[in-house]
Design an enzyme around this catalytic site. Structure first.
Site, PDB file in Angstrom:
ATOM      1  CG  ASP A  89       0.243  -0.096   2.882  1.00  0.00           C
ATOM      2  OD1 ASP A  89       1.170  -0.166   2.595  1.00  0.00           O
ATOM      3  OD2 ASP A  89      -0.871  -0.014   3.591  1.00  0.00           O
ATOM      4  CB  SER A  90       0.238   4.559  -1.044  1.00  0.00           C
ATOM      5  OG  SER A  90      -1.058   5.217   0.293  1.00  0.00           O
ATOM      6  N   GLY A  91       1.130   3.564   2.026  1.00  0.00           N
ATOM      7  CA  GLY A  91       1.175   4.150   3.325  1.00  0.00           C
ATOM      8  C   GLY A  91       0.464   5.077   3.664  1.00  0.00           C
ATOM      9  N   GLY A  92      -0.748   5.199   2.964  1.00  0.00           N
ATOM     10  CA  GLY A  92      -1.648   6.712   3.039  1.00  0.00           C
ATOM     11  C   GLY A  92      -3.125   6.389   3.968  1.00  0.00           C
ATOM     12  CG  ASP A 143      -5.687   6.511  -0.751  1.00  0.00           C
ATOM     13  OD1 ASP A 143      -4.420   6.345  -0.748  1.00  0.00           O
ATOM     14  OD2 ASP A 143      -6.528   6.310  -1.367  1.00  0.00           O
ATOM     15  CG  ASP A 268      -5.683  -6.062   1.632  1.00  0.00           C
ATOM     16  OD1 ASP A 268      -5.667  -5.079   0.788  1.00  0.00           O
ATOM     17  OD2 ASP A 268      -5.435  -5.548   2.215  1.00  0.00           O
TER      18      ASP A 268
END
Lengths: 373, 373
Positions: A89-92, A143, A268
């Site tokens: 994931d982006s960590g967002g 995002d 997930d």
């Protein structure tokens, strides 16, 4: 990366996703390995379970072991000795969950580490750099995931930011190179809360940019399951058929089947492992709370002839004892079994899509899983 | 049960112990499975590690799952799905450790459960009954383990009680039957603290009673290692050559080698698993504290080409990360590695006894293990 849609049955899809670390047969469930390990499960056990891809969390890996270590160790595949695909994931999502500790601007998000309070700044460019350092096969854009419920105005503005950041992530990917010799794809994330016109705006804007895959974000955040299904079904119609679709953070076995029927390929969720560690096991015939005294002298396996190490070797009574006395083996055996169940469910779904029997099988499976122990 | 002394080198012995659940090659280390599981290690992993026998703790199993469950589930082998031999202690050691909660009389020991304060009474007869219900291949007599240091008078009186209780246990074993169809042996425990004449009295009295094996108890309770070695060496001379000898609760890899040289065949200790869970790993070249920052980017395995799942698949840097972020996999991998090391050490010791090279090998091994990382 190459995605091939092999067969469609209702809106359910069987596909093949080819990555630099091997092929993934969809629909697929991705076990969550937040900190470079799927909790309580060994890497060789993930292979045995048939895990084809796992997920890593950028926020956690960025904080520990950190980028310097990650780079020195040759990226996450090498660090954790996992040779199959990894999605990050982006960590967002984690950052936005730190509601008291973060501040969003148009350029990115400032946050304080939950570990030591140190200040950090994530931008679209930065999260690509981090995921380049991790070396995931599939990277996600930064995002903003609006809370549920949120008003329409917030959802619209938030989605604009998400689309803008997605474009910036895409640009950053184009001007940078992978560090470890394998291709890294970038998936966009469609937001819009529960507002259909914002969801469609989001999907159109992002598909115009042409990403290698599309995630549906901002669901499974507290809305009713029916709303989640409605939004998923509504959103998938705007997505290209020849790209993989990923419903983030979902869900129960029931959620997975309903979403597959609505055209989702990838999932997930921490549920099989987290709930497993809390003593809940999933079976073909419903859920069992292993802390329940009624299993005390039950010599039966968790679920008949189901094929998992736990199920084939240990009784409900033994597993109940292990939870009762707080043994680590309880966490191991429940996690192994639940992941075995989730991954089996995806394989069965795929088989039934390929043979055109998905709808019938799904109905039977939902009935069976709804039974009471 | 049958014990065959195969070869002797110095006073070190290679033997074969035949039980109702298979053969044990001595010298042997027994992983400790206190509550019906070796902490953080799966049963199939114990097999892979070459564990030939494991230990269960009567006190813990008596409290949870309790005798009713144990009986209904067909004994411990069946309950935990372990098909190889099991040794159980008598529960005495744990009970005597509850210093504030127990009271000794000539008939037995009254104690309060550390879990719920409920009152219980262990007698020689009772601990045999419990071990019959557990179904261990090797049962231990109820003994009193004096604290260290203790005065001579206390040690003498305590040993008298231990000998008396041993005889009562033996009598109880003779008038009862195994519940699950396999033979259960009874081992006596030699006490006497650090007083040689009490140790010899104890050994003589117990060998006169003719048990199937003899344990040396009351050591590794705080006395200097040299005293432990001296007492072990002194005691083994009074023990029959054709019976197995078990040094209870010992110890470090160094302790094991020194004690094998003094004629001991069997060991148990929580050290490889407990220390492993605390981040200490044993290797051929000394001990590593995996929490140390110096391993941060160390790509080397724990110990060169050593054969353990952990060592063959993961780096020091990865294991350090897992401990740093408190992941369960850290506990699993360290426990697996440490048990692999202990069991390997015993196999090597045996090989060298059989080939008459024990003393030379032991010296080299001690030097190697004393090196500093």
């Amino acid at each position: 990366m190459k995605f091939t849609l092999v067969h469609t049955d209702t809106s359910a899809r069987a596909g093949i996703l080819e990555t630099g670390h091997g092929v993934i047969e969809t629909p697929i469930f991705m076990p969550v390995g937040t900190q470079g390990t799927v909790k309580a499960v060994e890497q060789r056990e993930l292979i045995e379970l048939g895990a084809q891809i796992i997920l890593g969390n950028t926020y956690h890996l960025y904080l520990r072991p950190g980028l310097e270590v990650m780079k020195a160790m040759g990226g996450l595949h090498s660090f954790m000795n996992w040779k199959r695909p990894i999605l990050t994931d982006s960590g967002g999502y984690q950052v936005f969950s730190l509601t008291e500790l973060r501040k969003i601007t148009k350029d990115g998000v400032t946050f304080k580490s939950h570990l030591d309070g140190s200040a950090h700044f994530f931008t679209p460019q930065k999260v690509v750099e981090i995921q380049r350092t991790i070396g995931s096969d599939i990277m996600m854009v930064l995002d903003e995931c609006p809370p549920y419920p949120c008003d329409e105005e917030y959802a619209r503005e938030s989605n604009k930011l998400t689309v803008k950041w997605a474009a910036l992530c895409q640009k950053e990917v184009k001007i940078t190179e992978p560090l470890y010799g394998h291709h890294q794809s970038l998936f966009a994330i469609i937001q819009g809360s529960v507002f259909k016109h914002i969801r469609s705006d989001s999907a159109k804007a992002l598909t115009d940019l042409d990403f290698e895959g599309y995630a549906i974000g901002g669901l499974a955040v507290g809305e009713p399951a029916e709303t989640m299904y409605e939004m998923t079904e509504f959103t998938t119609q705007f997505l290209p058929k020849d790209k993989p679709r990923y419903l983030m953070g979902v869900g129960t076995p029931e959620n997975l089947l309903e979403s597959i029927e609505r055209g989702v390929d990838m999932f997930d969720c921490v549920m099989p492992t987290r709930n497993g560690r809390n003593g809940m096991v999933f079976t073909r015939h419903g859920r069992l709370n292993m802390r329940n005294a009624k299993w005390k002298t039950d010599e039966a396996p968790l679920d008949g002839d189901f094929d998992s190490y736990t199920n084939k070797n240990f009784s409900r009574g033994y597993l109940r004892h292990l939870f009762q006395v707080d043994e680590i083996l309880a966490l191991q055996l429940a996690s192994i079994h639940n992941l075995a169940f989730y991954l089996w469910l995806m394989r069965e779904a795929r088989k039934n899509i390929l043979s055109g029997t998905f709808a019938v099988w799904k109905k039977e499976m939902l009935e069976s899983m709804a039974s009471q122990f």
